[in-house]
Scaffold this active site. Structure first.
Site: not given
Length: 583
Positions: A197, A200, A203
Site C-alpha cells: 500500500k 500516505h 504514516h
C-alpha cells in the site's frame, strides 16, 4: 526520558571542578541561569577553542573549553591578582552574570579584611580588557563583567561550524551531542506502513516523531536501533492475493509496484462491497439476521465514536472476504505458492519505501514485520501464561476493554449462536477487559473482540499475541535498555494490554517499554481509495517551492540545484505543517 533541563544544552558553573563544564544531558539543572543563556549565544557553545590565554596557568587551559569557560578564567586570573587570593577561590567566586552582564563577582563572599568598596574599586581600576572580556562595572557590592561581544559571536559561530562537520564517529557532526547515554541501548519503532500500500500522510506523523526521538537519544550518546515494523500480515493480504488473481498485471507491477497493488486492492474491495450490498438486500427480503464482524486491517481501525456506530450496523461480509480469510489461513499454514507471492509483494514494497525515506532524510536499521514473529515465540507466550494460570476463556460478545468501570456497549452476539470461546487473558482489574490471544477455527461464522473490534474466528493468530511475542524476541536479540513504540492513539488500549500482559508474565524489561502516541489523521481509507499519498504531497510542495524560487530569476541563478533545494524546502514545510498540530 527526562524532560526540561536534561536536554537544555548550555554550560553551567561547576564549583567542585572549575574546568569541568556541563554537557548536554547532564543531571545538573542550570535553569537558574537561563536568562543569561538567552542573552548571549555563547552560552550555547559546546565547542573547542584552541587558542590559549597568556595570563592562564598551564594547568587551567583545556582544548575542550568554550569561549565562556576561557572568559570566566580570564576574570578569575584578574580577581586573583587584584585581591591577592588563590586562583581556585577566585574562580569559585565568578558567577553567571546579573543585570545584563555575562559574569558577576560578589566581593563580600571572599571574606577579606578590607572594605568591599575598596576591593571593588581596585578590581575595576586594575581591570585589563583582553580577547575574552571587554569591561568591568561596579554595582554596589558586585562587579559585573561583559564578554568581548565581537569575539564571542565569531568564536561561537566558528565552533558551531567546526563541530557540525561530519566525522568518522559523528556522521552528522558532534555539535549538540554528549555521552550521557553511553553504554545504553534504545529501540524506537516508528513509521510502520502496511506493505503493498502506498505510504500516505497518515504514516508521516509517526515517522517524524520517531525520527526526532531517535536523533535525540543518539545525540545523548545512546545506541539507537531504528525499527520499521511493517504491517505485513493479516486478512488484507489474503484479500490482495484474491485481487491480484483477478486484476493483477505483471507489466504494471514492473512499472510501479506500489500503485498497481493499491489499485488491485481498491478494485477487489469494490467487489467485496458490491457482494456485501447484494447480500444485505437479500437478507432484508428474507428477514434474516447477520453476524457482526469487523475487518482486522489495523490501518482501517476505527476510533471510539465510529466503533459505537459500527456496532449498530453489520460490517462487510462477502464471498470475496471469505476467500481472503481462507488464503490468509493457508499463509499461516505455510502454503508455498501463496507465501512466494506475498514475499514478492513485501520485497517490492520495502524497496519503494526506501526511496521515499531517502527523500525524507530518514533511515532505518532494521525492517521487521508481524510475519517475522516466530510460531515458537507465540507458543512460549501461551505456555508462560498457562504456567502462571493467567488464561481464561472469552465468549463472543465480551468487551475487549472496560473504561471508567463500565463495559463497552453494543457487544451483543448474534441470537442463537454462542460459538466457541476464545483463549484470552483477563485484564479487567486494570480496566483493560479481556484480551483475546488465540482464535478457535470456526469457519468464520462467529466473532471475538480484539483491541475493541470484532473479528472473524477463522483459526488465525491474533495481533496482540504477535506483539507480545515480538517484544520478547527483540529483548532476546538486542538486550535493550528502553523500547519506544511510536503508534497512534487508536492503539492506546492495545498497547496497554500488551505492556500489562508482559508485566504479568514477569519479563525483565516490562518497565522499559513506552508508548508515544499521537492523534489520527482523519478522512483517509486505503480500502476505498480515499487517501492522500505522501509522494504526491511532496511533489506538490516541491513544485510550489520551485515556482516561488523562480519568481526572482537573479536569485534563482545563485542556487546551484533548484530541483534539490526546492524538494528539501518543500519536504521541510510538509513536516512542519504536520507537527504544528497538538499531539
Amino acid at each position: 526520558m527526562s524532560g526540561g533541563s536534561e536536554f537544555c544544552g548550555y554550560r553551567s558553573e561547576n564549583k567542585e571542578k572549575p574546568n569541568q563544564t556541563l554537557a548536554l544531558g547532564s543531571a545538573k539543572d542550570p535553569s537558574e541561569n537561563s536568562t543569561n543563556a538567552r542573552q548571549f549565544g555563547g552560552n550555547l557553545i559546546l565547542g573547542s577553542i584552541e587558542s590559549s590565554f597568556s595570563l592562564f596557568s598551564s594547568n587551567m587551559v583545556s582544548s575542550s573549553q568554550s569561549f565562556l569557560d576561557l572568559a570566566r578564567q580570564s576574570i578569575a586570573v584578574q580577581v586573583s591578582k587584584s585581591l591577592t587570593i588563590s586562583l581556585d577561590a577566585a574562580l569559585d567566586g565568578v558567577d553567571y552574570g546579573k543585570k545584563q552582564a555575562d559574569f558577576t563577582v560578589a566581593v563580600p563572599r571572599f571574606r577579606l579584611q578590607e572594605k568591599p568598596a575598596t576591593l571593588i574599586q581596585r578590581l575595576v581600576s586594575e581591570f585589563q580588557a583582553d580577547d575574552y572580556v571587554e569591561s568591568a562595572v561596579a554595582d554596589g557590592v558586585f562587579v559585573h563583567y561583559r564578554c568581548n561581544t565581537a569575539n564571542l559571536i565569531r568564536e561561537s559561530l566558528t565552533s558551531i561550524y567546526k563541530q557540525s562537520q561530519p566525522t568518522e564517529t559523528h556522521p552528522n557532526g558532534s555539535y549538540g551531542t554528549n555521552e550521557s547515554g553511553k553504554g545504553r541501548k534504545v529501540i524506537v519503532e516508528f513509521s510502520s506502513p502496511n506493505i503493498a500500500k502506498p505510504f500516505h500522510a497518515g504514516h508521516l506523523r509517526s515517522t517524524i516523531i520517531g525520527t526526532f526521538l531517535s536523533n535525540l537519544f543518539e545525540a545523548n550518546g545512546w545506541e539507537v536501533i531504528r525499527i520499521n515494523y511493517l504491517g505485513d500480515w493479516g486478512k488484507q493480504y489474503g484479500l490482495l492475493a484474491v485481487g491480484y488473481k483477478r486484476y493483477g498485471s505483471e507489466v504494471e507491477l514492473a512499472k510501479d509496484p506500489i500503485m498497481h497493488l493499491f489499485k488491485v486492492y481498491r478494485e477487489v474491495n469494490k467487489d467485496a462491497d458490491r457482494q456485501f450490498e447484494e447480500n444485505l438486500a437479500q437478507l432484508a427480503n428474507e428477514g434474516a439476521g447477520l453476524v457482526v464482524t469487523v475487518d482486522e486491517d489495523k490501518e482501517d481501525s476505527l476510533d471510539d465514536k465510529k466503533k459505537r456506530k459500527a456496532k449498530k450496523k453489520p460490517v462487510r461480509q462477502s464471498p470475496t472476504d471469505d476467500e481472503a480469510r481462507q488464503i490468509f489461513l493457508q499463509m499461516e499454514q505455510g502454503d508455498a505458492e501463496i507465501l512466494a507471492l506475498w514475499r514478492r509483494f513485501r520485497e517490492l514494497s520495502i524497496e519503494a519505501y526506501k526511496v521515499l525515506y531517502q527523500r525524507l532524510n530518514i533511515r532505518f536499521d532494521v525492517y521487521l514485520g508481524e510475519s517475522l514473529v516466530t510460531t515458537k515465540g507465540m507458543a512460549s507466550v501461551m505456555d508462560a501464561l498457562r504456567a502462571k494460570d493467567l488464561l481464561t476463556s472469552k465468549a463472543k460478545g465480551e468487551s475487549a476493554a472496560i473504561r471508567s468501570g463500565k463495559p463497552d456497549e453494543g457487544k451483543e452476539a448474534a441470537d442463537g449462536d454462542d460459538g466457541p470461546a476464545a483463549v484470552a487473558i483477563d485484564l479487567s482489574e486494570w480496566e483493560l477487559g479481556k484480551a483475546a490471544l488465540e482464535k478457535p477455527g470456526t469457519g468464520g461464522t462467529s466473532f471475538l473482540w480484539v483491541r475493541g473490534l470484532a473479528i472473524n474466528l477463522d483459526g488465525t493468530t491474533v495481533y496482540l499475541l504477535r506483539d507480545i511475542a515480538g517484544a520478547i524476541e527483540r529483548y532476546e536479540r538486542y538486550n535493550f535498555d528502553k523500547m519506544i513504540y511510536v503508534v497512534g492513539d487508536q492503539q492506546d488500549v492495545h498497547m496497554a494490554q500488551c505492556f500489562k500482559t508482559l508485566s504479568l508474565i514477569g519479563v525483565p524489561f516490562a518497565d522499559k517499554l513506552e508508548h508515544v502516541n499521537f492523534g489520527k489523521v482523519h478522512g483517509m481509507s486505503t480500502r476505498k481509495g480515499e487517501v492522500e499519498f505522501l509522494e504526491q504531497i511532496l511533489d506538490t510542495s516541491k513544485d510550489a517551492m520551485l515556482a516561488q524560487m523562480t519568481k526572482n530569476p537573479q536569485k534563482a541563478q545563485e542556487i546551484s540545484d533548484l530541483e534539490l533545494y526546492s524538494d528539501q524546502v518543500g519536504m521541510t514545510c510538509v513536516k512542519i505543517q504536520d507537527m504544528q498540530a497538538k499531539r
